[in-house]
Structures are given as structure tokens and as C-alpha cells.
Enzyme design. Structure first.
Site, mmCIF file in Angstrom:
data_model
loop_
_atom_site.group_PDB
_atom_site.id
_atom_site.type_symbol
_atom_site.label_atom_id
_atom_site.label_comp_id
_atom_site.label_asym_id
_atom_site.label_seq_id
_atom_site.Cartn_x
_atom_site.Cartn_y
_atom_site.Cartn_z
ATOM 1 N N SER A 263 -0.529 -0.331 -14.538
ATOM 2 C CA SER A 263 -1.162 0.884 -14.047
ATOM 3 C C SER A 263 -2.453 1.132 -14.803
ATOM 4 O O SER A 263 -2.661 0.619 -15.906
ATOM 5 C CB SER A 263 -0.232 2.090 -14.195
ATOM 6 O OG SER A 263 0.067 2.331 -15.554
ATOM 7 N N ASP B 154 -15.351 -8.559 -20.721
ATOM 8 C CA ASP B 154 -14.185 -7.829 -21.223
ATOM 9 C C ASP B 154 -13.094 -8.808 -21.633
ATOM 10 O O ASP B 154 -11.907 -8.583 -21.379
ATOM 11 C CB ASP B 154 -13.671 -6.856 -20.161
ATOM 12 C CG ASP B 154 -12.754 -5.778 -20.746
ATOM 13 O OD1 ASP B 154 -12.759 -5.611 -21.986
ATOM 14 O OD2 ASP B 154 -12.049 -5.115 -19.974
#
Length: 418
Positions: A35, A173
Site C-alpha cells: 500500500s 530511487d
């Protein structure tokens, strides 16, 4: 009452998502495996009918011998306009550009409506690299992976990043949490929410993004930067985390982090000089002083290159859609060049001439770093509002009891337009 209303709303939303996925040929399970601020990731199953209409999906799942996928559901209605119009399209574009490589998470298809966007992704069932490092460290009672395993995984990561760079995609990232492992032990690079595509190899970027613990110093100093060189710094942090079980620089505040970076990393006893040399080369403050990917792959710690890496990339990947260009029919260009260099002679180290490799590298004893166990996390949840959530696997939420040896990175707290 508010809690009950919220649960009922969530249940209605989920049932709507189940119907929308079923209409597209996917059976959405209630098992949430990840999530984020604006999205949730669920385990799902592809129907036979769907696989008949999606050759990319069918060829990959046929090789895996199951029908499971991960569906990332992004609430575009709730997400900021910048996220929906900038970061989400970049993620989808980058995943399409890097299809298909054994060590990059595959995007099978996308669909959307006025409320939500759906990304049907490859499922990796063994969690992320951070969890793997912690679990292995707990089992060994010694922080970090053995160098032999780190060598195997890092080769796969270098192959994945080389594939991305050759497609004009910089990740921006790279970190342990964005590297997954599948059931066969293959590494899968994921979460391209901050990726950038450019046809210009030396184009400079200005987006301040990523995780402080893994972010290159030039980004922390808000300078324009080369995305490929910034990725190289992050690779150095990841390799350090693999072999030591901790992050090289632990500080929440960027200006304090820069002071630690200038001092350089400290190494535990028992780590081979070759591995230390590669990490130091990657963690150079000046971007131009860092090795590029061919130099990393030619470094003496990386040798010999595992032949299984190339065999698996050629043979284990699923068959292509005939209409799709085959991007992994052979190793990526930097690695192909590297193999020719290795066949012609002994390459030089990324940070200097390489002496003949020793016959036996020093091993790390089980009790040599036991005092390092029990390292606490250096950061809580990210304050970065626009960060796209990572894809998690079913086992990614498992916690290794007792010791947390690699702390999860802290997100930087602002994003500038680029």
C-alpha cells in the site's frame, strides 16, 4: 461511528474494484500485499480468457507455471494532479521501456477509469531485499549477506540497471526496498515512480527525490545532476547494505548526511579488500569520479561474471509477443562490451589497476560482528506526499523477529518539477 462508516466505504470501494478487475479478466483477491499514499497492491489471478487475449501476460505466466499477478490500484481521484499527470505516466512509460528483462518487474497491461488506474504487474513472492538481508542476518547471527551471495545478487542488479540505462531510463530511487526477489531467487527491480526518460545521455536533472539514506550528495545539495551517476551512488549504498547489514550513512537531516558522506564509509573487519574498493569507488562525492556500469562490471570483486546470469537471461525469460521487440535476447550493451573486455584480458579496477585476484578471499566469521545486531530504524514513514508506493510481494510484510539490521530509508520532503 466514523470507523464503521470508513470500513463500509472501503468495502464498497473494494467490491467495485473486484468488479472492474473481473470485467478485464482478473480475479482480485482480498489479500493486500502492499500500500501507499494513493494506491494499494493486491494479489490477483489471471483468467484463461485474459491470457488468450494478452500474449505478453500468457508467455510470462506460462514460464512461471501459475496465474498469479500483482495488481496495483491507484486512486487517481484522490491523488494530487501532479502525481496523476506526471509521476504515474512516467512509471508506466518506464516499465514499458524496460520490458522485458529477467531482473526488472514486468508490466503486463494497464487500464483505468475516471476514479482509478490499474497496473497489472509481475508478482515476486519472496519479499524485498531489505527483508532478505534481515532474515539472513538473523539466521547467520552476523549482519549482512555472505559475499558470495551478495556477488550473485549484485550482478543481477547491475544487469537490471544497465538494461534501464540502455533504454534511456534512470531509476532515481534505487534502494533495498525497491528490489524484490521471486520464488526462484531472481532479483526484480521495481518502483519506477521517480524514473526519468531522456534521449540525451548526459542530460542534467533537477528533481529532488528519493530516500536520504540512498540519495547521491549532489541531489542533497540541490544541484543539477546526471541521473546515471546518481544511480551509481545508490548502487554503492545497496552493496554496502548487502555485505554489512546496515546503511553506510545514518542521519535524518540532509546537511548532517553530507558531513558523513565526506568522511566516507567505515567497514567491518573481515570484508574483502576488493569489495571495499568497489564500494569506495561508487561512493565518490564527485559524480564524474564514480565508475560507470561497464567499469563496475569489470571490477575485480565482480569477477568472474556468473555465466548463469547470461544463460538465465537468455533461456529463463518467457517467450515474446511476436509484435513486441525482444529487448533481452542478449545481455544489455554495457554487459556485452564487458564480456568482450573480459575475454581479451584482465580489466582494470574502477578505482585503479587491479592486482591479480587472490585465490581465497577472507571470510566473515559468524561472531565477528555480533555486536552490530539489533540496529534500530533511523526513520519513520515518509513525509513525501507525492512518492508513488512500491510494489510489495506477499511475503514483503513479514518481519524478521529479533533484529532489524538494515533500516528503511527516509524520504526527502520536497519534490521540484522536472
Amino acid at each position: 461511528m466514523k470507523g464503521n462508516s470508513r470500513r463500509k466505504l472501503d468495502q464498497r470501494t473494494f467490491m467495485a474494484q473486484v468488479r472492474e478487475c473481473r470485467d478485464k479478466g482478473y480475479l482480485l483477491s482480498p489479500k493486500k500485499i502492499g500500500s501507499g499514499a494513493f494506491s494499494k497492491v493486491y494479489l490477483a489471478y489471471a483468467t484463461q480468457e485474459r491470457m488468450q487475449h494478452n500474449p505478453r501476460l500468457a508467455s510470462d505466466l506460462r514460464g512461471k507455471r501459475h496465474s498469479m499477478v500483482a495488481i496495483k490500484i491507484v486512486s487517481t481521484a484522490e491523488a494530487p494532479v501532479e502525481f496523476a499527470q506526471k509521476f504515474l505516466p512516467r512509471e508506466i512509460s518506464s516499465l514499458n521501456a524496460t520490458y522485458k528483462h529477467l531482473n526488472v518487474v514486468q508490466l503486463y497491461e494497464t487500464y483505468h477509469n475516471s476514479q482509478r488506474a490499474y497496473l497489472v504487474l509481475e508478482l515476486a513472492g519472496r519479499g524485498d531485499l531489505l527483508e532478505h538481508i534481515n532474515t539472513v542476518s538473523e539466521h547467520r547471527r552476523c549482519p549482512g549477506l555472505e559475499e558470495k551471495e551478495a556477488h550473485r545478487l549484485f550482478w543481477q542488479l547491475v544487469s537490471a540497471v544497465a538494461h534501464c540505462h540502455s533504454a534511456g531510463v534512470v531509476h532515481r530511487d534505487l534502494k533495498c526496498e525497491n528490489i524484490l526477489l521471486d520464488d526462484q531467487g531472481f532479483l526484480k527491480l521495481t518502483d519506477f515512480g521517480f524514473a526519468n526518460q531522456s534521449a540525451l545521455k548526459n542530460a542534467l536533472l533537477s528533481t529532488f527525490c528519493g530516500s536520504v539514506a540512498y540519495t547521491a550528495p549532489e541531489i542533497l545539495m540541490s544541484q543539477k545532476y546526471n541521473g546515471e551517476r546518481a544511480d551509481m551512488w545508490s548502487l554503492g549504498v545497496i552493496l554496502y547494505a548487502m555485505v554489512t547489514g546496515k546503511l553506510p550513512f545514518k542521519e535524518r537531516r540532509p546537511h548532517r548526511m553530507l558531513l558523513l558522506m565526506r568522511r566516507g564509509p567505515a567497514f567491518p573487519p573481515g570484508l574483502s579488500p576488493e569489495c571495499q574498493d568497489l564500494i569506495r569507488a561508487l561512493l565518490q562525492l564527485r559524480p564524474c569520479a564514480r565508475p560507470d556500469l561497464p567499469q563496475v562490471a569489470a571490477h575485480r570483486w565482480m569477477l568472474p561474471a556468473p555465466p548463469a546470469l547470461f544463460r538465465s537471461a537468455l533461456g529463463a525469460a518467457p517467450a515474446d509477443n511476436p509484435a513486441e521487440p525482444r529487448e533481452d535476447s542478449e545481455p544489455t550493451r554495457p554487459l556485452r562490451q564487458l564480456r568482450r573486455q573480459q575475454q581479451q584480458g584482465t580489466p582494470k579496477s574502477a578505482s585503479g589497476p587491479a592486482p591479480p585476484p587472490p585465490e581465497a578471499r577472507p571470510s566473515r566469521g559468524a561472531g565477528s560482528a555480533s555486536a552490530g545486531l539489533g540496529l534500530q530504524s533511523i526513520a519513520k514513514a515518509s513525509p513525501l506526499r507525492h512518492r508513488p508506493p512500491s510494489l510489495c510481494s506477499p511475503s514483503a510484510l513479514r518481519s524478521a523477529p529479533g533484529h532489524r539490521l538494515v533500516s528503511r530509508g527516509q524520504w526527502v520532503d520536497r519534490v521540484e518539477a522536472t
